[in-house]
Every structure is written in C-alpha cells, then in structure tokens.
Design an enzyme around this catalytic site. Structure first.
Site, PDB file in Angstrom:
ATOM      1  N   PHE A  76      -1.184  -8.983   1.128  1.00 34.99           N
ATOM      2  CA  PHE A  76      -1.780  -9.417  -0.139  1.00 34.99           C
ATOM      3  C   PHE A  76      -2.617 -10.681   0.062  1.00 34.99           C
ATOM      4  CE2 PHE A  76       2.020  -7.064  -1.732  1.00 34.99           C
ATOM      5  CZ  PHE A  76       1.343  -6.104  -2.469  1.00 34.99           C
TER       6      PHE A  76
ATOM      7  N   CYS B 210      -0.046   9.968   9.897  1.00 39.93           N
ATOM      8  CA  CYS B 210       1.366   9.595   9.874  1.00 39.93           C
ATOM      9  C   CYS B 210       1.778   9.093  11.239  1.00 39.93           C
ATOM     10  CB  CYS B 210       2.211  10.807   9.479  1.00 39.93           C
ATOM     11  SG  CYS B 210       3.979  10.597   9.725  1.00 39.93           S
TER      12      CYS B 210
END
Length: 282
Positions: A265, A126
């Site tokens: 993407f 994190c």
C-alpha cells in the site's frame, strides 16, 4: 534523490508490444470512433536443450512480446531449472532485440536437468500449485540476512519513479510492471508485461544476464504482492519487496520466514510494513 534513473538499459517501447485498433466509444449518448493502443498478449514456448541433445518443453507462457530473453532466463531461474547464468550456453529463437518473434525460444543448457514436466506449473497465473514449501525455498536459497536499510522517504518515492518509466502502460493502460531500485531510490530497470509474474521474471532475468546486484536492492511491483511475487524475489536475493497494492496472507508468511521486508500500500504518502520492519528507517 529518490527516483533518480541511473541506467535504464531496458527498452519497453519495443516493436510488437502493442497494436492499434479502431474502436467505438461512448460520448454524450452517442458513439464515436478512435484509434486505441492495445497491449499484445501472445504465447511463448520455452524449450531446454540439454548437453545430451535432448530438448524438453519447460513451459508455455502467455506474455507481452518484449524482453523475452530476460523473461526466459528469469522464468527458468525461478522454476529452479537453472542455478545461475553460468548454466546458460545460449539462446535460439530470440533475436537481437531480445524478443522471440516466432514465439518459441530454446535455451542451451550446459548441464543435465532432471524434472518431471507434468508436475510443473506451466501457467504464470499461479505459483503454489504443486510447488515449493517454505522448507524447499530455504534449501535453494538461505534466509536473507542482509543489514540493508532504506529510508521511508525513499520508499514513498518509488511508485512515482516507476510510473513515469512505464512507457507501455502509459500507452495502453493494460500491463503490469516490476522495477529494480537500489536502496538510494535510483531506478535501474522497469519491466512491463500483461502478466505481473512475467514482469518480475523479466527483472530477475535482467539481474542475471546483466550481472546486477540484488543484495542492496528493492523489487517494486505495480500490483498486489502474492505468494509467487515474494517467492521469486526471495530466490533472486531481494531483501525488500514493495507494492502499491495489498499483500496476501501467504506472501506475508513467506516473507516473514525467509527474511524479506514486505512493504505494501505504498501510495498517498503512506505504507504498511508486514514483515521485518527493521530495514525501514522512519
């Protein structure tokens, strides 16, 4: 030519990065045995030895034991514990192959560092917990304003070039990758690790220790582009971050604010641009 490799100085086939185990696998309603290669995951304790002779624990990271020297340097830089390579006077517990085989590395620092260990994040999973705001980031590193541009066809070729160089992933299927490309699409380094943030820290450490330019470079990652990935890229000076997967909302917010072009993407001959599209040539 996109994907041309110019100087792969980083060796991802280092001994200790994978282990072999005999497994059972199902075929045609029956079990067979075979050997399988497994990516190694081990803890690395990182200590800082200051000029006053006092040692402070900077963190313990679960990582794949390869390129630990780069990982340590990149981690300390990303955490703001060093401002550059000139702060590092040496490494202890890291062998000539760049790996800490004892899983304990000490970095000699030539300046006094003041920070609250308990307030810092020691887990690589994190990034934002107790950490930077956008304003804090911009204090450490001014907004990226380079006029760097890259051709769309070059962007489309990055995943294939990175994938071909992912020796440990091809062997185990169990690690993430981060890669350093220049804007001509030439591959300079691929770093792999069980943790995707570690892979980025290894690239950052590589640029620091080897004196590589990031102003006209692309950071390519194999997984999703979250906050911490973009944060590390910004602090290292990358104007462009590219990913085969999705971005997070906070990653987009950070990228827009600090001047990073975020392209995600990137696959199947297409990609999406989420911030600062002016750097991408159609």
């Amino acid at each position: 030519m996109a994907g041309e490799m110019v100087e792969m100085e980083v060796n991802e086939s280092a001994v200790g990065s994978s282990k072999t185990r005999v497994i059972s696998y199902l075929r045609n309603a029956g079990f067979l045995e075979a050997s399988d290669s497994i990516a190694v995951e081990e803890p690395l304790a990182i200590d800082i030895l200051g000029p006053d002779g006092i040692t402070v624990r900077a963190g313990v990271i679960m990582r794949t034991p390869v390129m630990d020297r780069y990982l340590v340097a990149g981690f300390l830089y990303s955490e703001g514990l060093i401002s550059g390579i000139s702060d590092i006077e040496g490494f202890e517990g890291v062998d000539e192959d760049g790996v800490s085989h004892q899983n304990h590395a000490t970095v000699k620092i030539g300046k006094r560092i003041g920070f609250n260990v308990n307030s810092r994040l020691l887990n690589s999973a994190c990034g934002i917990c107790g950490r930077s705001t956008i304003a804090d980031l911009l204090i450490r590193h001014g907004k990226i304003g380079t006029d760097t541009r890259i051709d769309s066809e070059t962007i489309l070729g990055l995943p294939t070039a990175m994938g071909r160089a992912q020796a440990l992933f091809l062997k185990t299927g169990g690690v993430h990758a981060a890669a350093l490309f220049d804007v001509q699409g030439r591959l300079h380094a691929v770093c792999e690790d069980i943790g995707r943030h570690n892979a980025v820290d290894k690239v950052v450490g590589y640029t620091l220790l080897e004196g590589k330019d990031t102003d006209n470079s692309v950071l390519m990652v194999s997984g999703r582009a979250g906050f911490e990935i973009v944060e590390k890229a910004f602090l290292a000076g990358f104007p462009i971050v590219s990913s085969v997967s999705a971005p997070s909302s906070l990653a987009i917010q950070i990228a827009e604010a600090v001047g990073i072009t975020l392209v995600c993407f990137v696959r199947n001959n297409r990609f999406n641009i989420y911030s600062h599209p002016e750097r991408i040539i159609p």
